[in-house]
Motif scaffolding. Structure first.
Motif, PDB file in Angstrom:
ATOM      1  N   ASP A 229       0.835  -1.218   0.000  1.00 36.04           N
ATOM      2  CA  ASP A 229       0.000   0.000   0.000  1.00 36.04           C
ATOM      3  C   ASP A 229       0.859   1.253   0.000  1.00 36.04           C
ATOM      4  N   GLU A 230       1.908   1.262   0.825  1.00 34.20           N
ATOM      5  CA  GLU A 230       2.773   2.426   0.898  1.00 34.20           C
ATOM      6  C   GLU A 230       3.521   2.635  -0.430  1.00 34.20           C
ATOM      7  N   ALA A 231       3.947   1.506  -1.051  1.00 33.13           N
ATOM      8  CA  ALA A 231       4.647   1.594  -2.334  1.00 33.13           C
ATOM      9  C   ALA A 231       3.720   2.172  -3.413  1.00 33.13           C
ATOM     10  N   GLN A 232       2.465   1.726  -3.378  1.00 28.19           N
ATOM     11  CA  GLN A 232       1.498   2.239  -4.352  1.00 28.19           C
ATOM     12  C   GLN A 232       1.268   3.726  -4.155  1.00 28.19           C
ATOM     13  N   LYS A 233       1.209   4.176  -2.927  1.00 28.72           N
ATOM     14  CA  LYS A 233       1.014   5.593  -2.640  1.00 28.72           C
ATOM     15  C   LYS A 233       2.182   6.417  -3.160  1.00 28.72           C
ATOM     16  N   ALA A 234       3.414   5.901  -2.996  1.00 30.09           N
ATOM     17  CA  ALA A 234       4.593   6.611  -3.481  1.00 30.09           C
ATOM     18  C   ALA A 234       4.574   6.722  -5.006  1.00 30.09           C
ATOM     19  N   LEU A 235       4.145   5.670  -5.680  1.00 30.44           N
ATOM     20  CA  LEU A 235       4.034   5.720  -7.145  1.00 30.44           C
ATOM     21  C   LEU A 235       3.013   6.759  -7.597  1.00 30.44           C
ATOM     22  N   GLU A 236       1.865   6.840  -6.884  1.00 30.95           N
ATOM     23  CA  GLU A 236       0.843   7.828  -7.222  1.00 30.95           C
ATOM     24  C   GLU A 236       1.364   9.247  -7.032  1.00 30.95           C
ATOM     25  N   GLU A 237       2.179   9.464  -6.001  1.00 28.61           N
ATOM     26  CA  GLU A 237       2.768  10.787  -5.772  1.00 28.61           C
ATOM     27  C   GLU A 237       3.738  11.145  -6.890  1.00 28.61           C
ATOM     28  N   ALA A 238       4.472  10.124  -7.384  1.00 24.53           N
ATOM     29  CA  ALA A 238       5.399  10.370  -8.485  1.00 24.53           C
ATOM     30  C   ALA A 238       4.628  10.774  -9.752  1.00 24.53           C
ATOM     31  N   GLU A 239       3.525  10.087 -10.011  1.00 21.60           N
ATOM     32  CA  GLU A 239       2.712  10.424 -11.183  1.00 21.60           C
ATOM     33  C   GLU A 239       2.132  11.822 -11.052  1.00 21.60           C
ATOM     34  N   ALA A 240       1.708  12.186  -9.847  1.00 17.79           N
ATOM     35  CA  ALA A 240       1.154  13.525  -9.637  1.00 17.79           C
ATOM     36  C   ALA A 240       2.208  14.593  -9.903  1.00 17.79           C
ATOM     37  N   LEU A 241       3.466  14.333  -9.529  1.00 18.41           N
ATOM     38  CA  LEU A 241       4.541  15.287  -9.790  1.00 18.41           C
ATOM     39  C   LEU A 241       4.782  15.453 -11.297  1.00 18.41           C
TER      40      LEU A 241
END
Length: 321
Positions: A229-241
Motif C-alpha cells: 500500500d505504501e509503495a502504491q502511494k509513493a508511485l501515485e505521488e510520483a505520477e502527480a509530480l
C-alpha cells in the motif's frame, strides 16, 4: 378513431352506415360546415401532418352542398366570404413562417437560403393540363359519392392519385434542373480549417525530476519490504509530480477553429414558396417528388388556388353589380 372515421367518410361517404339523417337537415343549420358547402374545408386537407387541424366538428354532406349551390345560384346564400377569410388566415400564417425561416437562415449565412418560386419553376403547359385533369376527376369523385357509386368513386380516386404522382414527378424534374443550375453558381465550399495539433508536454524541470526519482526509489524500497500500500502511494505521488510539470499555453490564433465551431451551411437550403417546407439544392428527384406529392404541399397548393378562384369570383360579382 376520429381520423379513421374521417378517412372512411372520405372514401364511402358520411352516411355509409345509414345513420346520418340528412333529410332532416338544412344546409343553413348551425351544425353544418359552411366551409365544406362553399367548396373546401381546411380540416380535410392536412390530416396526419404537422398542420393537422383535427377532424371537423360539423357535418359534411354532398346533398346539403347541392342544396346550398342551388340556393346560391338564386342569389339567396353565399358563404364564399367565410371560406376566403379562413384560407387567407392559413396563407398569411404560412407566409409569415417562410419569412421567419428566411431571416433565421440569413443570420447564419446571407446566401444560405432563399425562397424558390416553385409555382414559376414548375409552371408548364403539361403540368397545367395535368392539374386540370385532376380537378375534373375530383369533381367526378364527388359526383360518384353523391350518387352512391362507391366502386366508381374508388376507381376515380385511383386515377387522381396516378395523375398527382405523374405531376409530382414532372415538377421534381423541373425543380431538379433549376437546382442543378443553382449548384453550378455556388462557390466551391472551402475545406474545414485544420485544428492545430497539441504539442507534446515538455519534460519536467530538474528539481521536479529529482523529486520524482526520489518517490520512485522509495516505492521500490517499500515494495521490497512487502509494504504494498505504501509503495502504491509513493508511485501515485510520483505520477502527480509528473502532471505538475509546466505546459506552455498554445498561442491564440483566431483563424483556427474546432469542428464544433464550424457552422454547417453546405446544405444550401431553399424554401418552397407554396408550403414553406425546406428543400436542399442537393436533394434528388425522388425526394423532391415526395415533397410535391405530400399532403402538406398539396393542401397549401389547393387553398392558394381556391383563394385565387374566390377573389376572381368576388371581382366579377362586384363588377356585375
Amino acid at each position: 378513431m376520429d381520423a379513421m372515421r374521417k378517412q372512411l367518410d372520405v372514401l364511402m361517404g358520411a352516411n355509409r352506415n345509414g345513420d346520418v339523417e340528412e333529410v332532416n337537415r338544412n344546409y343553413y343549420d348551425r351544425d353544418v360546415c359552411r366551409l365544406f358547402l362553399a367548396g373546401l374545408c381546411p380540416h380535410d386537407l392536412f390530416q396526419l401532418t404537422k398542420m393537422d387541424l383535427g377532424p371537423c366538428s360539423k357535418i359534411h354532406s354532398l346533398q346539403l352542398r347541392k342544396d346550398y349551390e342551388d340556393a346560391k345560384s338564386k342569389g339567396s346564400e353565399n358563404f364564399d366570404t367565410e371560406l376566403e377569410d379562413m384560407i387567407e388566415r392559413l396563407i398569411v400564417e404560412c407566409d409569415r413562417k417562410i419569412q421567419r425561416a428566411l431571416k433565421r437562415l440569413a443570420d447564419e449565412d446571407a446566401k444560405a437560403a432563399i425562397a424558390i418560386s416553385v409555382s414559376e419553376v414548375t409552371l408548364t403547359d403539361e403540368i397545367l393540363q395535368l392539374s386540370k385533369q385532376i380537378k375534373e376527376k375530383m369533381k367526378e369523385v364527388d359526383t360518384f359519392d353523391f350518387e352512391g357509386r362507391t366502386d366508381d368513386k374508388i376507381k376515380a380516386q385511383e386515377v387522381v392519385e396516378e395523375l398527382r404522382a405523374k405531376r409530382a414527378d414532372m415538377q421534381a424534374t423541373l425543380l431538379l434542373d433549376a437546382f442543378n443550375k443553382d449548384r453550378a453558381s455556388l462557390p466551391t465550399p472551402a475545406p474545414p480549417p485544420q485544428v492545430a495539433a497539441v504539442p507534446p508536454p515538455p519534460p519536467p524541470d530538474a528539481r521536479t525530476q529529482e523529486m520524482i526519482n526520489e518517490k520512485l526509489k522509495k516505492a521500490e524500497e517499500l515494495g521490497e519490504q512487502g509494504m504494498v500500500d505504501e509503495a502504491q502511494k509513493a508511485l501515485e505521488e510520483a505520477e502527480a509530480l509528473k502532471k505538475l510539470a509546466p505546459r506552455p499555453e498554445p498561442p491564440s490564433d483566431p483563424s483556427k477553429y474546432t469542428v464544433a465551431d464550424v457552422r454547417i451551411t453546405d446544405q444550401k437550403l431553399r424554401l418552397c414558396d407554396i408550403c414553406g417546407a425546406f428543400l436542399s439544392v442537393y436533394d434528388n428527384d425522388r425526394r423532391l417528388a415526395d415533397h410535391f406529392g405530400g399532403k402538406l404541399h398539396l393542401g397549401y397548393m389547393l387553398i392558394r388556388e381556391k383563394l385565387k378562384e374566390l377573389q376572381v369570383l368576388s371581382v366579377m360579382y362586384h363588377f356585375l353589380l
